[in-house]
Design an enzyme around this catalytic site. Sequence first.
Site, PDB file in Angstrom:
ATOM      1  N   LYS A  83       1.159  -1.010  -0.400  1.00  0.00           N
ATOM      2  CA  LYS A  83       0.246   0.444  -0.221  1.00  0.00           C
ATOM      3  C   LYS A  83       0.721   1.064  -0.006  1.00  0.00           C
ATOM      4  O   LYS A  83       1.719   1.968   0.678  1.00  0.00           O
ATOM      5  CB  LYS A  83      -0.731  -0.370   1.176  1.00  0.00           C
ATOM      6  N   ILE A  84       0.777   2.248  -0.964  1.00  0.00           N
ATOM      7  CA  ILE A  84       1.238   2.847  -1.088  1.00  0.00           C
ATOM      8  C   ILE A  84       0.109   4.139  -1.283  1.00  0.00           C
ATOM      9  O   ILE A  84      -0.533   4.460  -1.994  1.00  0.00           O
ATOM     10  CB  ILE A  84       2.163   3.344  -2.619  1.00  0.00           C
TER      11      ILE A  84
END
Length: 366
Positions: free
Chosen positions: A140-141
């Site tokens: 997750k970014i």
Amino acid sequence: MSTPTQKLSQAGVSIWLDDLSRERLTTGNLQELIDTRDVVGVTTNPTIFAQALSQGESYDEQMKQLAEQGADVEDAVFSVTTDDVRDACDVLAPLHEATQGVDGKVSIEVDPRLAHDAEKTTEMAARLSKAIGRENVMIKIPATEAGLEPIAATLAEGISVNVTLIFSLERYRAVINAYLTGLERALENGKDLGSIHSVASFFVSRVDSEVDKRLEAIGTDEARDLKGRAGLANARLAYQVYEEAIGSERWNRLAQAGAKPQRPLWASTGTKDPSFPDTMYVTGLVAEGTVNTMPEKTLEATADHAEVTGDTVRGTYDESEAVLNRLESLGISYNEVVAQLETEGVQKFEDSWEELLQTVSTALGK
């Protein structure tokens, strides 16, 4: 008779659980939700891990071992969270195989304190992917401006990405561009595009929380009539953007090379206002090729009484546009709201990360 969660799945919505803990893994609860609630993926975030570590005794033995090894707090957090995600990946591995990698995913977030540091975010994404060592992990970014390049760079290395914390349609278009850029680079790097997956996490209920607060302050009948409508309108227009993207020539070239679409994911789907139906962000966002990640309370409400009647997104674009226009006419700036929500979102994750560090520090006896 199909259950509501089965109907949701049949309508093309993948149900992911927005929660993970060691207890869920060791008791078999995650497998139970897969079997009985049609869960096909898991998302995590710093808040979820902070809550998991502060409750129960599931982590005591590992914390004791880490303390004896002299691990520092940052390394202990990394070890504990990657262990949980790796184990969850193994639980979901059969689903990953059965869906050719589309589902069976488990998401773990980069340190949110890096949200505005592109280089360190990219490095952390690679480190997490390597440490977990499972094909079905998603990194997750956050979709901050500084996050766009790490998204592309991570995808270019063949690592699947969950782009999180999206509020605005403009930023979503930039996220789609980052996805396509990452795939183009991956192709140049000789990567198998068919093995690279991504979701774009659009936050829903937080939009209503902020907009409705402003509508209450205005206090007119028209303002009250718009309560609870901005979140769905915004998300539905995001799906329109998605449809435009997968209809483009640029996307078609990548699809012919084996690429999979970056699916819209509806996040923040638990209702914050008790006067709203508790499944409104589920039943109101049914569309093929989407993901809905739900906290367990919302998942159970959906399983119990959600009325799934088919697609509730296509055909709503004009109405959704009208909702946002009416808000603007009342003086509620869309751009101002989404910018504020992004800033607050990053801060909330940073605060949760600090809470997680403090919880682990206490457990280590530091």
